[in-house]
Design a protein around this motif. Structure first.
Motif, short mmCIF file in Angstrom:
data_model
loop_
_atom_site.label_atom_id
_atom_site.label_comp_id
_atom_site.label_asym_id
_atom_site.label_seq_id
_atom_site.Cartn_x
_atom_site.Cartn_y
_atom_site.Cartn_z
N VAL A 49 0.82 -1.10 -0.05
CA VAL A 49 0.15 -0.02 0.02
C VAL A 49 0.96 1.31 0.03
O VAL A 49 0.69 2.05 -0.49
N ALA A 50 2.06 1.27 0.95
CA ALA A 50 2.90 2.34 0.88
C ALA A 50 3.37 2.69 -0.53
O ALA A 50 3.51 3.85 -0.89
N PHE A 51 3.85 1.61 -1.21
CA PHE A 51 4.57 1.86 -2.47
C PHE A 51 3.55 2.24 -3.61
O PHE A 51 3.98 3.10 -4.46
N ALA A 52 2.10 1.89 -3.45
CA ALA A 52 1.34 2.29 -4.36
C ALA A 52 1.24 3.76 -4.10
O ALA A 52 0.73 4.52 -5.10
N CYS A 53 1.05 4.30 -2.76
CA CYS A 53 0.64 5.38 -2.62
C CYS A 53 1.80 6.59 -2.94
O CYS A 53 1.49 7.56 -3.43
N MET A 54 2.99 5.94 -2.95
CA MET A 54 4.24 6.81 -3.42
C MET A 54 3.99 6.99 -5.13
O MET A 54 4.21 8.14 -5.54
N GLY A 55 3.51 5.70 -5.61
CA GLY A 55 3.35 6.22 -7.03
C GLY A 55 2.06 7.18 -7.23
O GLY A 55 2.15 7.89 -8.30
N ILE A 56 1.06 7.07 -6.53
CA ILE A 56 -0.01 7.99 -6.93
C ILE A 56 0.25 9.33 -6.44
O ILE A 56 -0.23 10.27 -7.29
N ALA A 57 1.22 9.66 -5.55
CA ALA A 57 1.63 11.10 -5.16
C ALA A 57 2.36 11.38 -6.60
O ALA A 57 2.35 12.70 -6.91
N LEU A 58 3.26 10.66 -7.23
CA LEU A 58 3.88 10.95 -8.38
C LEU A 58 3.31 11.35 -9.43
O LEU A 58 3.55 12.27 -10.22
#
Length: 561
Positions: A130-139
């Motif tokens: 979930v954390a990595f997905a959220c990092m991608g969402i922010a990008l």
């Protein structure tokens, strides 16, 4: 749900004022101010982390047994507010908080009998996805039409979590919380990836619509294309769900079958129920013989076949004559083909979690070995290392091995697809049976280890989604409950209470046509993963161009000097 019951503008009502307040608080967190932060109110300091955790809790609340599927939409609107424009490192931390808020309560049943360490370790690992997905969402949140890219990134995270490590753990896919929801027909269009994508996109679209409205009210210039993209992100999933409703069909294309599901119950809860393996077998045999008496007395219709749950015989009937005799007597009494869940114990090699087709005249005639065996439940990866943290791993003294063949039994002329318990979480397990001719799906399960936790309801919701995804009736026989009969439209027409011996007998439609989701297979998921990769690639390319431009300007300035 009728169109007249859906007010697509209702979620915006009352949200503008609160969103303006929350946005102002969150913006102030990142606005440069005095060097000292000691006087900064705690509310401002922890607003964004608190919002991330709240997002996770809302997602948890949207899952069964609560019929609050709609909470997933404001949850993703809140996640959009939390992540939009964040730097990757900040987004990773916020995403991890959201993952913990979601998965800690959702997966609490994993510690039901073995304590908190395995539960916390699982959640800590799964929250990383979930954390990595959220990092991608922010990008991708600065790209045009960012809700589309962001929703695709979330699906890419779900796809990764469903595959690694140890074969993956898809529990907690957003689609599995939508069994009662308005968006459910989309499962028939593109499977769980499209269903999840629609919910996430609608949530991000809701936030972006609110953001555009607030910007306009503040007097900022709002581009028409951006406003249109935001509105489409909110409305397209709703329209697509309405357009997909004709795909949900429970007509009997191939006639009907009368099926019986046996719930024998277990003598006591927990991991030690296997110590009373003969009692579990006797319970299921006894309940089947009682059903045979009810049929003879005209109290119940005669079934065409009978389904026992997973682990209904943990005594290997091929090696244990007493177990074979008990099963044979029960099957002869009911007089129709019966599927028995058994643990096979060969002399050498790994154990097998096997479903056996038992004919009343010929005995065992066919088998299916569970293909997706559960890590840390049916086998222990890295056993010596894991033992350092929890000695309960030694309760699994001998690992189970996976099967490799798709399970479809011919039961009295009905093609029945077999998806054993944990396998219901995997897209390929149910789809493979249907593409191999299954007219009906059986999901035999054993949830006794998890007591009265929410696990059984979460798993039942998966079977309801699978019913719509492949337009098949689904029968769920469980050792201790909840057993159920599900129509191809996802409706439960019969179900048992937990820890109560029972037998469900129902006439269900048989179907052979394939939904678009079944025909497309993993293609929709692959397309969404590629879309996510395209968005992240565009961000990376933009940063490279910006860096080159800055380098070129610096060189030009140096030459001029």
């Amino acid at each position: 749900m009728l169109l007249g019951e859906v007010d697509v503008t209702a979620p915006l009502t009352g949200l503008r004022r609160r969103l303006r307040q929350v946005s102002a608080i969150m913006t102030s967190v990142d606005t440069p101010g005095p060097a000292s932060t000691e006087g900064r109110p705690l509310l401002r300091r922890f607003a964004r982390p608190g919002a991330a955790a709240l997002c996770g809790l809302l997602l948890f609340a949207s899952f069964p047994p609560r019929p609050l599927w709609w909470l997933a939409v404001p949850a993703f609107a809140l996640l959009g507010l939390t992540l939009h424009g964040r730097r990757p490192r900040s987004a990773f931390g916020l995403g991890y908080l959201a993952g913990l808020g979601f998965l800690l309560p959702l997966l609490s049943w994993t510690g039901e009998e073995v304590g908190p360490v395995p539960w916390l370790a699982l959640v800590a690992a799964e929250a990383l996805f979930v954390a990595f997905a959220c990092m991608g969402i922010a990008l991708v949140s600065r790209l045009p039409a960012w809700p589309v890219w962001a929703a695709a990134v979330w699906i890419a995270g779900e796809a990764a979590r469903a595959r690694v490590p140890f074969g993956g753990f898809p529990w907690g896919k957003i689609a599995f919380g939508q069994a009662d929801g308005f968006f459910l027909p989309l499962a028939a269009l593109g499977g769980t990836p499209v269903l999840s994508f629609a919910v996430v996109l609608c949530g991000f679209g809701l936030y972006e619509c609110a953001r555009q409205v607030l910007a306009h009210r503040r007097g900022a210039a709002v581009r028409r294309t951006a406003a249109t993209a935001a509105l489409l992100a909110l409305l397209v999933p709703v329209v697509a769900a309405l357009a997909s409703r004709p795909l949900v069909d429970d007509s009997a294309e191939d006639g009907t079958a009368t099926v019986a599901a046996i719930q024998g119950n277990v003598p006591r809860l927990g991991l030690d129920f296997n110590a009373q393996r003969r009692a579990v077998l006797d319970n299921h045999a006894r309940r089947t013989e009682q059903l045979a008496q009810d049929v003879a007395a005209g109290k119940e219709p005669r079934p065409d076949f009978v389904l026992w749950p997973e682990n209904s015989s943990d005594l290997d009937p091929y090696r244990n004559p007493d177990a074979r005799a008990v099963i044979d007597r029960a099957v002869r009494a009911i007089g129709v083909p019966t599927v028995v869940g058994a643990v096979l114990t060969p002399e050498t090699g790994k154990l097998r979690n096997t479903l056996i087709e038992w004919d009343p005249a010929r005995g065992p005639v066919d088998t299916y070995d569970k293909r997706h065996v559960q890590p840390f439940g049916e086998y222990i990866p890295m056993r010596s290392f894991v033992r350092i943290f929890n000695s309960d791993v030694d309760r699994v003294r001998r690992d189970f091995g996976p099967g490799h063949e798709v399970g479809v039994f011919d039961l009295g002329g009905t093609q029945v697809g077999l998806v054993t318990c944990f396998e219901a979480a995997f897209d390929d397990a149910a789809r493979d049976t249907v593409t191999h001719g299954a007219q009906l799906i059986s999901v035999p399960s054993n949830n006794a280890t998890f007591g009265r936790s929410e696990m059984t309801y979460q798993q039942l919701a998966m079977s309801r989604v699978r019913a719509v995804e492949h337009s098949r009736s689904v029968v769920v026989p469980v050792t201790s409950g909840v057993s159920a009969v599900i129509m191809p439209d996802g409706e439960i027409v019969q179900e048992t209470a937990m820890f109560t011996p029972d037998a469900l007998v129902a006439e269900v439609p048989l179907r052979s046509s394939l939904t678009p989701a079944t025909r497309l297979g993993s293609a929709p998921e692959l397309a969404l993963v590629l879309l996510a990769a395209g968005g992240l690639g565009a961000v990376a390319l933009g940063k490279v161009r910006t860096r080159r431009r800055a380098t070129g300007e610096a060189a030009t300035g140096a030459d001029a000097a």
